[in-house]
Design a protein around this motif. Structure first.
Motif: not given
Length: 380
Positions: A220-223, A251-258, A263-268
């Motif tokens: 998860r997205y945690e510091r 991962i929040p959209d603003e933290q994603k690399i374009r 590849v971002y699979h989201g929560l699985v």
């Protein structure tokens, strides 16, 4: 033998490393003929679970299910600690109403009230507590996290000191526990396990190293997970190196690399989907500031991945130069160099690390062996 297993949530109803550990601990104890009184909780907005998922009919013959619905959580500082104490009291009162047990295995704060009442003279069997990661005693990635950790120092020390035994997953966690408990000899070192099904579905010959090195991060997205440092390193490497990186987790959209290489699979949540991704990648990256013994590392190892991970918690029990790279925490340079080395390593060298990961799982981390060790320690 009858064991009371106390846990704030159990997989798959509540997700987390401790919850998954509780699920498998109950499952494999039942497989070995140990009776389990399972005391667990679900969030306030979730229905009580009358029948446990994932267990065979034979296993369920050995498990008594006691599920409790928690109240809606408050939002003031330290609310989790008070709510954990209150939940431990609910477990204690329910335990008194049921048949006697030979041992109480308490995850985290769930045995707090039992240990307190035993100190006051309550006739209870030995109590063993497992706080898993002990993150509150590890390095914090920011001042805010450090202040939050301090809130947990006293209650965690207190519960460990009141209990008859305290379980360590190994590595640096054992050093922490021996420092905070009154009697270091009561520390029992047993790692987390993994189901053989992770190995049975995998044929290493189908997971050969490709020309493009494929990495994966799960979490998860945690510091404390070190995603910020990992993101900076990936951005620096993209112009000069050819590789592919997969992220499993919200991962929040603003933290994603374009980039087409990311590849971002989201929560699985489904294990078979996670297994499918892991079996097509080469290296799991875990750059955390604090961990216990991450199950995701074991799952990646069982799926035939090499590992890059920071030397925190009990990670050194899982990773060494044989199957990956163990690096200092919070060090972007070390993380970057390890990823570069993985990219530039020959297919043969990466393949050897992948095979060593599977070997380490078979030798040290299968649940059948972990449970036998647990039963032996409880009997001693």
């Amino acid at each position: 033998m009858r064991i009371a297993l106390l846990t704030t949530g159990i997989y798959p109803y509540v997700t987390g490393g401790m919850q998954k550990h509780s699920y498998y601990l109950a499952k494999y104890l039942a497989k070995h003929g140990v009776y389990i009184d399972l005391y667990h909780s679900v969030p306030y907005d979730q229905a009580l679970e009358k029948r446990l998922e994932g267990y065979t009919e034979e296993e369920l013959k050995y498990i008594n299910n006691y599920c409790f619905q928690l109240k809606k959580p408050a939002k003031y500082p330290g609310h989790y600690i008070l709510e954990s104490y209150n939940t431990s009291k609910i477990f204690y009162e329910a335990l008194l109403e049921n048949q006697k047990v030979d041992f109480i295995y308490a995850q985290g704060f769930s045995g707090w009230y039992c240990a307190k009442q035993k100190l006051k003279g309550a006739k209870l069997p030995p109590i063993g507590v497992n706080f898993h990661g002990l993150e509150m005693f590890q390095k914090a990635p920011s001042l805010r996290v450090k202040l939050e950790q301090y809130l947990f120092h006293f209650p965690v020390k207190r519960v460990n000191q009141l209990s008859d035994y305290t379980f360590s997953l190994g590595g640096k966690l054992t050093d922490i526990l021996q420092r905070i408990v009154v009697n270091p000899k009561k520390v029992i070192v047993i790692p987390i396990g993994i189901s053989e099904t992770w190995l049975n579905i995998h044929e290493l010959t189908t997971n050969k190293v490709g020309q493009i090195r494929k990495f994966v991060f799960i979490g998860r997205y945690e510091r404390r997970k070190g995603i910020e440092e990992l993101t900076k390193v990936i951005v620096k490497l993209l112009p000069d190196y050819k590789f592919e990186f997969h992220f499993i987790g919200p991962i929040p959209d603003e933290q994603k690399i374009r980039s087409e290489s990311i590849v971002y699979h989201g929560l699985v949540k489904e294990e078979h989907k996670i297994q499918a991704i892991l079996q097509t990648t080469d290296v799991l990256v875990s750059p955390s500031y604090a961990e216990g013994m991450p199950t995701v590392i074991l799952e990646a190892m069982a799926s035939g991945c090499a590992i890059i991970a920071t030397d925190v918690g009990a990670v050194c029990e899982e990773v060494n130069e044989d199957n990956g790279w163990l690096i200092p925490l919070g060090n972007e340079n070390s993380l970057k160099n390890a990823i570069i080395e993985a990219i530039q390593s020959s297919e043969q060298d990466i393949q050897i690390k992948k095979e060593n990961s599977i070997r380490k799982i078979k030798e040290n981390f299968l649940w059948d062996n972990i449970v036998l060790r647990t039963i032996k320690e409880i009997h001693a």
